[in-house]
Design an enzyme around this catalytic site. Structure first.
Site, PDB file in Angstrom:
ATOM      1  N   GLU A  92       0.841  -1.204   0.000  1.00 41.78           N
ATOM      2  CA  GLU A  92       0.000   0.000   0.000  1.00 41.78           C
ATOM      3  C   GLU A  92       0.874   1.250   0.000  1.00 41.78           C
ATOM      4  OE1 GLU A  92      -2.791   1.406  -0.267  1.00 41.78           O
ATOM      5  OE2 GLU A  92      -4.436   0.373   0.735  1.00 41.78           O
ATOM      6  N   ASP A  93       0.298   2.361  -0.454  1.00 41.70           N
ATOM      7  CA  ASP A  93       1.008   3.631  -0.381  1.00 41.70           C
ATOM      8  C   ASP A  93       1.041   4.168   1.048  1.00 41.70           C
ATOM      9  OD1 ASP A  93      -1.735   4.109  -0.363  1.00 41.70           O
ATOM     10  OD2 ASP A  93      -1.711   5.561  -2.005  1.00 41.70           O
ATOM     11  N   ASP A  96      -3.760   4.865   6.821  1.00 43.79           N
ATOM     12  CA  ASP A  96      -4.295   5.999   7.581  1.00 43.79           C
ATOM     13  C   ASP A  96      -5.168   5.431   8.706  1.00 43.79           C
ATOM     14  OD1 ASP A  96      -5.042   8.602   8.211  1.00 43.79           O
ATOM     15  OD2 ASP A  96      -6.508   8.768   6.623  1.00 43.79           O
ATOM     16  N   VAL A 146      -0.373  14.102   2.619  1.00 47.08           N
ATOM     17  CA  VAL A 146       0.840  13.992   1.809  1.00 47.08           C
ATOM     18  C   VAL A 146       0.523  13.745   0.337  1.00 47.08           C
ATOM     19  CG1 VAL A 146       2.394  13.336   3.672  1.00 47.08           C
ATOM     20  CG2 VAL A 146       1.053  11.567   2.535  1.00 47.08           C
ATOM     21  N   ASP A 152      -1.898  11.058  -4.445  1.00 49.41           N
ATOM     22  CA  ASP A 152      -2.577  12.107  -5.220  1.00 49.41           C
ATOM     23  C   ASP A 152      -3.492  12.969  -4.362  1.00 49.41           C
ATOM     24  OD1 ASP A 152      -4.632  10.129  -4.742  1.00 49.41           O
ATOM     25  OD2 ASP A 152      -5.796  11.106  -6.329  1.00 49.41           O
ATOM     26  N   ARG A 158       0.675  12.681  -8.530  1.00 47.83           N
ATOM     27  CA  ARG A 158       1.221  11.324  -8.351  1.00 47.83           C
ATOM     28  C   ARG A 158       2.651  11.185  -8.881  1.00 47.83           C
ATOM     29  NH1 ARG A 158      -2.884   7.756  -6.882  1.00 47.83           N
ATOM     30  NH2 ARG A 158      -4.931   8.080  -7.826  1.00 47.83           N
TER      31      ARG A 158
HETATM   32  P1  5GP Z   1      -7.274   4.193   5.268  1.00 48.08           P
HETATM   33  O1  5GP Z   1      -8.322   3.196   4.839  1.00 48.08           O
HETATM   34  O2  5GP Z   1      -6.093   3.559   5.957  1.00 48.08           O
HETATM   35  O3  5GP Z   1      -7.888   5.287   6.099  1.00 48.08           O
HETATM   36  O4  5GP Z   1      -6.826   4.968   3.989  1.00 48.08           O
HETATM   37  C1  5GP Z   1      -5.873   4.547   3.135  1.00 48.08           C
HETATM   38  C2  5GP Z   1      -6.011   5.300   1.828  1.00 48.08           C
HETATM   39  O5  5GP Z   1      -6.411   6.675   2.034  1.00 48.08           O
HETATM   40  C3  5GP Z   1      -4.691   5.373   1.125  1.00 48.08           C
HETATM   41  O6  5GP Z   1      -4.479   4.243   0.302  1.00 48.08           O
HETATM   42  C4  5GP Z   1      -4.808   6.671   0.355  1.00 48.08           C
HETATM   43  O7  5GP Z   1      -5.467   6.423  -0.859  1.00 48.08           O
HETATM   44  C5  5GP Z   1      -5.703   7.548   1.205  1.00 48.08           C
HETATM   45  N1  5GP Z   1      -4.924   8.483   2.044  1.00 48.08           N
HETATM   46  C6  5GP Z   1      -4.844   8.485   3.384  1.00 48.08           C
HETATM   47  N2  5GP Z   1      -4.061   9.489   3.826  1.00 48.08           N
HETATM   48  C7  5GP Z   1      -3.608  10.126   2.734  1.00 48.08           C
HETATM   49  C8  5GP Z   1      -2.731  11.254   2.532  1.00 48.08           C
HETATM   50  O8  5GP Z   1      -2.175  11.880   3.453  1.00 48.08           O
HETATM   51  N3  5GP Z   1      -2.505  11.614   1.247  1.00 48.08           N
HETATM   52  C9  5GP Z   1      -3.065  10.982   0.180  1.00 48.08           C
HETATM   53  N4  5GP Z   1      -2.766  11.431  -1.047  1.00 48.08           N
HETATM   54  N5  5GP Z   1      -3.909   9.922   0.327  1.00 48.08           N
HETATM   55  C10 5GP Z   1      -4.156   9.500   1.592  1.00 48.08           C
END
Ligand code: 5GP
Length: 185
Positions: A92-93, A96, A146, A152, A158
């Protein structure tokens, strides 16, 4: 003019990638299947896969969220291959809240891989809602939005080769707010 701030330079990213590549290689001497989540993890995956010195296969999936912040997701592009009996690392990138990764671990886990671990470029651990096992992580970050190196806002940014911190409210007002600063033109 609002300015985005460099959080990780090219050198920082290269160091993090090299470290993660070593950790994955050490953990899977017989090889591993890296499953990348489109689209944000593509630059990270492309670098990690070349930093790993054991046999690697890659596969991709894409998910869409039903609604912002609910964490309810659905697979819109599934894997090409079977994970049954394989050693799989989900790439994963950024993690969060952990909701997306938890959903994906459930979906892939049901397909009975031999092992299933997780890897992320960035870990925003202070934002976690569900405890999420993260085995391989390049960097931990604070609660900041970020951009760059795959990440993105509204499909912009990106292709930047560094990671920047931006102001989410600025971006909501104008998704192109940092374009002048970060691109030539
Ligand atoms: P989670 O399900 O863990 O809350 O979210 C993960 C996804 O939220 C990541 O794969 C990404 O797409 C998006 N995301 C969460 N934080 C950020 C951030 O700071 N910047 C960006 N560009 N995307 C984020």
């Amino acid at each position: 003019m609002p300015e985005a701030r460099v959080l990780f330079t090219r050198d920082d990213l290269a160091d993090g990638v090299a470290r993660v590549g070593r950790e994955i290689s050490d953990a899977y001497p017989d090889g591993v299947l890296l499953v990348a989540v489109l689209k944000g993890s593509v630059p990270f995956l492309a670098d990690v896969v070349r930093a790993v010195d054991v046999p690697v296969e890659v596969d991709f999936l894409a998910i869409s969220k039903y609604a912002a912040d609910t964490g309810r997701a659905r697979i819109v592009k599934d894997l090409d291959g079977d994970v049954l009996g394989r050693d799989v690392v989900l790439v994963e990138d950024i993690i969060d809240t952990g909701l997306t990764l938890t959903y994906l671990l459930g979906e892939i886990g049901r397909r009975e891989p031999r092992s299933l671990e997780t890897c992320a470029l960035l870990d925003k651990s202070v934002r976690r809602i569900v405890p999420t096992p993260l085995r391989f992580r390049a960097f931990e970050i604070a609660d900041e939005f970020v951009l760059g190196y795959g990440l993105d806002f509204a499909e912009r940014y990106r292709n930047l080769d560094e990671v920047f911190a931006g102001d989410i409210s600025v971006l909501r007002d104008d998704p192109d707010a940092y374009v002048h600063q970060l691109y030539r033109g």
